[in-house]
Design a protein around this motif. Sequence first.
Motif, PDB file in Angstrom:
ATOM      1  N   LEU A  17     -21.180 -25.839  27.743  1.00 17.85           N
ATOM      2  CA  LEU A  17     -22.630 -26.004  27.620  1.00 17.85           C
ATOM      3  C   LEU A  17     -23.329 -25.581  28.911  1.00 17.85           C
ATOM      4  N   GLY A  20     -23.615 -21.975  29.158  1.00 17.15           N
ATOM      5  CA  GLY A  20     -24.730 -21.522  28.329  1.00 17.15           C
ATOM      6  C   GLY A  20     -26.064 -21.735  29.019  1.00 17.15           C
ATOM      7  N   LEU A  21     -26.206 -22.882  29.677  1.00 18.63           N
ATOM      8  CA  LEU A  21     -27.445 -23.154  30.414  1.00 18.63           C
ATOM      9  C   LEU A  21     -27.632 -22.155  31.551  1.00 18.63           C
ATOM     10  N   GLU A 163     -34.296 -23.122  23.766  1.00 19.42           N
ATOM     11  CA  GLU A 163     -32.839 -23.228  23.806  1.00 19.42           C
ATOM     12  C   GLU A 163     -32.392 -24.097  24.968  1.00 19.42           C
ATOM     13  N   GLU A 166     -32.821 -27.687  24.014  1.00 20.81           N
ATOM     14  CA  GLU A 166     -31.808 -28.145  23.057  1.00 20.81           C
ATOM     15  C   GLU A 166     -30.472 -28.385  23.761  1.00 20.81           C
ATOM     16  N   LEU A 167     -30.077 -27.450  24.631  1.00 20.80           N
ATOM     17  CA  LEU A 167     -28.810 -27.608  25.341  1.00 20.80           C
ATOM     18  C   LEU A 167     -28.861 -28.770  26.336  1.00 20.80           C
ATOM     19  N   THR A 168     -30.010 -28.950  26.965  1.00 25.28           N
ATOM     20  CA  THR A 168     -30.145 -30.063  27.911  1.00 25.28           C
ATOM     21  C   THR A 168     -30.014 -31.400  27.192  1.00 25.28           C
ATOM     22  N   ARG A 171     -26.450 -31.901  26.488  1.00 23.53           N
ATOM     23  CA  ARG A 171     -25.724 -32.247  27.722  1.00 23.53           C
ATOM     24  C   ARG A 171     -25.789 -33.745  27.999  1.00 23.53           C
TER      25      ARG A 171
END
Length: 246
Positions: A17, A20-21, A163, A166-168, A171
């Motif tokens: 993840l 990705g960030l 995005e 969403e990833l945060t 996480r």
Amino acid sequence: MKAAPEAQKRLLDLAELDTGLDRLRHRRRSLPELAEIDELSKRLARVSTQIIAAETEAGDLARDQAKAESDVDAVRVRVDRDTKRLDSGQVSSPKDLASLQSEIVSLRRRQSDLEEVVLEIMERREAADAGVATLKSERDEVTGTLRAAEDRRDAAFAEIDKELGELTGGRSAITADVPADVLALYEKMREQSGVGAAMLHGGRCLGCRTSLSIADLNRIRAAAHDEVVRCEECRRILVRTAESGL
């Protein structure tokens, strides 16, 4: 340092993840529109400066033309006045007549010279005005292109930021499953090398791509399942799975 095997495996999810960030943040920093906007902004600034200089030149020429035309008018008035005196018969002295005629000739020569100056200034002014118009057209074109690039940048930012959000959020869910001391170590290694944890796969650290020695593999093999082990080469946290080759 201890952590349940499942908690350690969550570090792999976290590392993926975070990659990705990082990729999204890099994309946000390196959007082609950013370089385009920078170049267009510089070009717009140059054109705006050129417009100011061109308008200043055109304004100076307009003032010069007005002054030259005023000089022509003044000379013309004197020519008309002296011509009327000559035609009226008021001057009878031959000497005075000759002087008046000479002055009229001189004034008409001066008028002709001034009219040439006016024409020259008018031509230069027309060229200057055309230059201003061309520069303003270029400015409008650059401004339109710049606005379009800014719109594309903002649209890309909105997509990337969505995005990232969403990833945060994902996480936060993962870090809740990882003990605080292990997470602190992960964050420290991530700060140092970009990746805080890597899978041990087939006797190889996938973080630094180094094949571990027999001694290191034996050490890891002998470690308790909940012990947090690290790669001796890159010092990242090594996460053991069924594919570790132990």
